[in-house]
Design a protein around this motif. Structure first.
Motif, PDB file in Angstrom:
ATOM      1  N   PRO A   1       0.828  -1.215   0.000  1.00 22.37           N
ATOM      2  CA  PRO A   1       0.000   0.000   0.000  1.00 22.37           C
ATOM      3  C   PRO A   1       0.855   1.254   0.000  1.00 22.37           C
ATOM      4  CG  PRO A   1       0.089  -0.939   2.200  1.00 22.37           C
ATOM      5  CD  PRO A   1       0.822  -1.899   1.306  1.00 22.37           C
ATOM      6  N   ASP A   2       0.301   2.310  -0.549  1.00 21.23           N
ATOM      7  CA  ASP A   2       0.962   3.608  -0.582  1.00 21.23           C
ATOM      8  C   ASP A   2      -0.094   4.661  -0.279  1.00 21.23           C
ATOM      9  OD1 ASP A   2       2.441   5.868  -0.961  1.00 21.23           O
ATOM     10  OD2 ASP A   2       3.326   5.233  -2.876  1.00 21.23           O
ATOM     11  N   ARG A   3      -0.031   5.267   0.897  1.00 21.66           N
ATOM     12  CA  ARG A   3      -1.031   6.231   1.312  1.00 21.66           C
ATOM     13  C   ARG A   3      -0.908   7.544   0.551  1.00 21.66           C
ATOM     14  NH1 ARG A   3      -1.292   7.075   7.539  1.00 21.66           N
ATOM     15  NH2 ARG A   3      -3.223   8.118   6.861  1.00 21.66           N
ATOM     16  N   ARG A   4       0.271   7.842   0.016  1.00 21.81           N
ATOM     17  CA  ARG A   4       0.445   9.101  -0.713  1.00 21.81           C
ATOM     18  C   ARG A   4      -0.288   9.085  -2.044  1.00 21.81           C
ATOM     19  NH1 ARG A   4       6.839   9.119  -0.857  1.00 21.81           N
ATOM     20  NH2 ARG A   4       6.270   7.003  -1.499  1.00 21.81           N
ATOM     21  N   THR A   5      -0.257   7.960  -2.729  1.00 21.62           N
ATOM     22  CA  THR A   5      -0.906   7.855  -4.041  1.00 21.62           C
ATOM     23  C   THR A   5      -2.236   7.121  -3.979  1.00 21.62           C
ATOM     24  OG1 THR A   5       0.294   5.797  -4.519  1.00 21.62           O
ATOM     25  CG2 THR A   5       1.330   7.883  -5.174  1.00 21.62           C
ATOM     26  N   GLY A   6      -2.575   6.588  -2.809  1.00 18.55           N
ATOM     27  CA  GLY A   6      -3.826   5.841  -2.690  1.00 18.55           C
ATOM     28  C   GLY A   6      -3.767   4.446  -3.257  1.00 18.55           C
ATOM     29  N   GLN A   7      -2.571   3.906  -3.446  1.00 18.81           N
ATOM     30  CA  GLN A   7      -2.430   2.572  -4.029  1.00 18.81           C
ATOM     31  C   GLN A   7      -2.845   1.503  -3.030  1.00 18.81           C
ATOM     32  OE1 GLN A   7       1.153   1.335  -6.463  1.00 18.81           O
ATOM     33  NE2 GLN A   7       1.558   0.164  -4.593  1.00 18.81           N
ATOM     34  N   LYS A   8      -3.637   0.565  -3.465  1.00 20.34           N
ATOM     35  CA  LYS A   8      -4.088  -0.533  -2.631  1.00 20.34           C
ATOM     36  C   LYS A   8      -3.095  -1.691  -2.702  1.00 20.34           C
ATOM     37  CE  LYS A   8      -7.962   1.470  -1.491  1.00 20.34           C
ATOM     38  NZ  LYS A   8      -8.242   1.888  -0.091  1.00 20.34           N
ATOM     39  N   PRO A   9      -2.939  -2.449  -1.602  1.00 22.81           N
ATOM     40  CA  PRO A   9      -2.011  -3.583  -1.657  1.00 22.81           C
ATOM     41  C   PRO A   9      -2.590  -4.724  -2.482  1.00 22.81           C
ATOM     42  CG  PRO A   9      -3.142  -3.548   0.456  1.00 22.81           C
ATOM     43  CD  PRO A   9      -3.546  -2.295  -0.263  1.00 22.81           C
ATOM     44  N   SER A  10      -1.713  -5.481  -3.068  1.00 27.35           N
ATOM     45  CA  SER A  10      -2.141  -6.633  -3.846  1.00 27.35           C
ATOM     46  C   SER A  10      -2.457  -7.801  -2.919  1.00 27.35           C
ATOM     47  CB  SER A  10      -1.039  -7.033  -4.844  1.00 27.35           C
ATOM     48  OG  SER A  10       0.117  -7.463  -4.141  1.00 27.35           O
ATOM     49  N   ARG A  11      -3.147  -8.793  -3.452  1.00 25.78           N
ATOM     50  CA  ARG A  11      -3.481  -9.973  -2.644  1.00 25.78           C
ATOM     51  C   ARG A  11      -2.218 -10.743  -2.250  1.00 25.78           C
ATOM     52  NH1 ARG A  11      -8.685 -11.816  -2.822  1.00 25.78           N
ATOM     53  NH2 ARG A  11      -7.917 -13.215  -1.187  1.00 25.78           N
ATOM     54  N   ARG A  12      -1.251 -10.769  -3.130  1.00 27.66           N
ATOM     55  CA  ARG A  12       0.003 -11.476  -2.812  1.00 27.66           C
ATOM     56  C   ARG A  12       0.744 -10.757  -1.687  1.00 27.66           C
ATOM     57  NH1 ARG A  12       3.698 -11.843  -7.440  1.00 27.66           N
ATOM     58  NH2 ARG A  12       4.485 -13.769  -6.524  1.00 27.66           N
ATOM     59  N   TRP A  13       0.675  -9.397  -1.664  1.00 25.43           N
ATOM     60  CA  TRP A  13       1.314  -8.668  -0.562  1.00 25.43           C
ATOM     61  C   TRP A  13       0.602  -8.957   0.746  1.00 25.43           C
ATOM     62  CZ3 TRP A  13      -0.053  -5.293   3.211  1.00 25.43           C
ATOM     63  CH2 TRP A  13       0.972  -4.597   3.863  1.00 25.43           C
ATOM     64  N   GLU A  14      -0.708  -9.016   0.746  1.00 25.00           N
ATOM     65  CA  GLU A  14      -1.457  -9.304   1.969  1.00 25.00           C
ATOM     66  C   GLU A  14      -1.129 -10.695   2.502  1.00 25.00           C
ATOM     67  OE1 GLU A  14      -5.500  -8.728   0.878  1.00 25.00           O
ATOM     68  OE2 GLU A  14      -5.420  -6.533   1.047  1.00 25.00           O
ATOM     69  N   LYS A  15      -1.007 -11.673   1.621  1.00 26.63           N
ATOM     70  CA  LYS A  15      -0.646 -13.021   2.067  1.00 26.63           C
ATOM     71  C   LYS A  15       0.774 -13.048   2.640  1.00 26.63           C
ATOM     72  CE  LYS A  15      -3.671 -15.484  -1.158  1.00 26.63           C
ATOM     73  NZ  LYS A  15      -3.732 -16.470  -2.273  1.00 26.63           N
ATOM     74  N   ALA A  16       1.711 -12.366   1.972  1.00 28.70           N
ATOM     75  CA  ALA A  16       3.088 -12.343   2.461  1.00 28.70           C
ATOM     76  C   ALA A  16       3.180 -11.605   3.788  1.00 28.70           C
ATOM     77  CB  ALA A  16       4.003 -11.694   1.426  1.00 28.70           C
ATOM     78  N   ASP A  17       2.425 -10.508   3.927  1.00 28.25           N
ATOM     79  CA  ASP A  17       2.439  -9.767   5.194  1.00 28.25           C
ATOM     80  C   ASP A  17       1.834 -10.598   6.312  1.00 28.25           C
ATOM     81  OD1 ASP A  17       2.870  -7.202   6.639  1.00 28.25           O
ATOM     82  OD2 ASP A  17       0.691  -7.285   6.840  1.00 28.25           O
ATOM     83  N   ALA A  18       0.793 -11.369   6.025  1.00 30.64           N
ATOM     84  CA  ALA A  18       0.202 -12.240   7.046  1.00 30.64           C
ATOM     85  C   ALA A  18       1.185 -13.330   7.463  1.00 30.64           C
ATOM     86  CB  ALA A  18      -1.093 -12.849   6.514  1.00 30.64           C
TER      87      ALA A  18
END
Length: 475
Positions: free
Chosen positions: A262-279
């Motif tokens: 995620p990037d709060r400056r540009t409003g970018q949403k995280p990808s599903r693969r990033w969410e799985k890796a972060d979990a």
């Protein structure tokens, strides 16, 4: 006594949605209370800038819990932030947020008047939806542990399954020795937990050695060196839970960095693969915390159940964490948690004595054999060599023996033991300049030097030196 019983929950999809809704309602009620009370403050400040007299300013809005409840009940029907959905949750969810807001304003007022210990507390601020901890407390309604021992019932949430048996609390409730007062649900370390606050009637457990005292010296390489009043020394190695998982954490963090986050400056949403890796990375952190907590509980329970008197040091853990070379290992060891657990386990379960040594008591610089005190003992010197009695002993073992001998000597009425006379007559600012004075044992005192007064101790009747400052001579 009032005791908490905590159990992990296994909610289904709809129950987890209801849990998050209740916790979000508590956060929304908290933010409403902070904004409602703060609006009168900002209004008065604006009116003062226009030169309005004090008696004509807008009245202060009260922040007591009854006043907040009354104002919220009047506003929830018309406020667009609550009118459409406030009926979906239990009233206890909103009471939780209002109670937290009332406590926050009380802490701010007491801190500003100097009536609250610790760091100064600022004005309550709004809770962020992204950072706020999910928590909700129930005090009324259906709060019970089911008879099957695997389910609990909460208001508006219904019956939820627990991950572990609830026999510890259920048996006491059925026997009439426990009464449930409230229940708190919280999302912590990737799981949902419910904590029952119960009024419990229980008998104190006699320790194995009620007449024995133990001194505990905490360290980084060796987690704890324990010396009892008989002279026996035991060591507990530092497991290093975080260091053992660093390789796995590096690999998991590398995977997260290669995904689109995620990037709060540009409003970018995280990808599903990033969410799985972060979990997956968070799962490693949660396991390290759980293993550390389990190990500390086993250590403190064993110590509290064996000795009648326990002596620990009053360590400045916050100051020690500022050392960038040792901060990670000190935080991993959990010095503050060890003292916290010993505090409540000695008082609630066994009614034994916990002695807190003065922060400036020179436990490592004092000879455990004759009582001579060295002025300086650098941290890299791990062996204590006494110049008077020629005792050679490990530094941590020597400190633990001195703490054990301190159990029966020089104990103040506040439960703090130590060399109270070493405080200078005119302390310097912030009181952080207390230095250790060099002393000799009573049998080898030098004429014209500092006077050493012996203090009887338990066990082997070791001698501790209590210092009196030498008169100042000007020339």
């Amino acid at each position: 006594m009032v005791q908490a019983y905590r159990f992990a929950l296994v909610p289904n999809a709809s129950q987890e949605h209801a849990l998050r809704s209740h916790c979000g309602a508590a956060r929304a009620a908290y933010n409403w209370a902070v904004g409602w009370v703060g609006a009168s403050w900002w209004q008065r400040r604006a009116e003062e800038s226009y030169g309005i007299a004090e008696e004509d300013l807008t009245e202060w809005r009260p922040w007591s819990l009854p006043a907040l409840r009354k104002a919220f009940n009047e506003a929830k029907h018309t406020d667009p932030r609550f009118a459409a959905w406030w009926e979906e949750n239990s009233k206890e969810a909103y009471s939780t947020g209002l109670a937290n807001a009332a406590a926050a304003f009380d802490n701010y007022a007491k801190s500003k008047r100097g009536q609250r210990k610790g760091k100064r507390v600022g004005v309550p601020r709004f809770k962020s939806k992204r950072k706020a901890r999910l928590s909700c407390r129930f005090t009324t309604g259906t709060i019970r542990v089911e008879r099957d021992g695997r389910h609990v019932t909460l208001p508006r949430l219904g019956t939820l399954r627990t991950h572990e048996p609830t026999a510890g609390l259920l048996t006491r409730v059925q026997a009439g020795t426990a009464r449930i007062l409230s229940a708190t649900v919280r999302h912590e370390r990737g799981r949902w937990f419910v904590s029952f606050q119960a009024e419990v009637k229980r008998d104190l457990v006699r320790v194995a050695r009620p007449d024995a005292a133990v001194g505990i010296d905490l360290g980084v390489k060796i987690l704890a060196v324990m010396a009892d009043s008989t002279g026996e020394i035991r060591t507990v190695a530092n497991p290093g839970h975080y260091d053992a998982a660093r390789k796995q954490l590096r690999r998991a963090s590398r995977t997260v960095s290669r995904r689109r986050g995620p990037d709060r400056r540009t409003g970018q949403k995280p990808s599903r693969r990033w969410e799985k890796a972060d979990a997956a990375r968070n799962k490693v952190h949660h396991r390290v915390a759980n293993v550390r907590e389990d190990a500390l509980h086993k250590l403190t329970t064993a110590v509290a159940a064996e000795y009648g008197t326990i002596v620990v040091e009053d360590l400045n853990v916050a100051g020690m964490l500022r050392n960038r070379r040792l901060a990670r290992r000190i935080a991993d060891a959990g010095f503050g948690e060890i003292r916290h657990q010993l505090d409540y386990k000695t008082s609630r379960r066994h009614a034994t004595r916990l002695v807190i040594a003065n922060r400036w008591y020179p436990s490592s610089k004092t000879c455990s054999g004759c009582g001579e005190v060295k002025a300086k003992l650098p941290l890299h010197i791990r062996t204590y060599e006494c110049d008077a009695c020629h005792l050679v002993i490990d530094r941590d073992d020597n400190a633990a023996l001195n703490l054990a001998a301190l159990a029966a000597a020089c104990v103040t009425g506040t439960g703090v033991a130590g060399d109270q006379d070493t405080v200078p007559a005119v302390p310097k600012p912030r009181g952080a300049d207390q230095k250790t004075r060099t002393t000799r044992p009573a049998a080898r005192r030098r004429r014209g030097g500092q006077v050493a007064q012996p203090c009887r101790t338990s066990g082997k009747q070791k001698r501790e030196t209590v210092l009196k400052p030498k008169p100042l001579t000007l020339w």
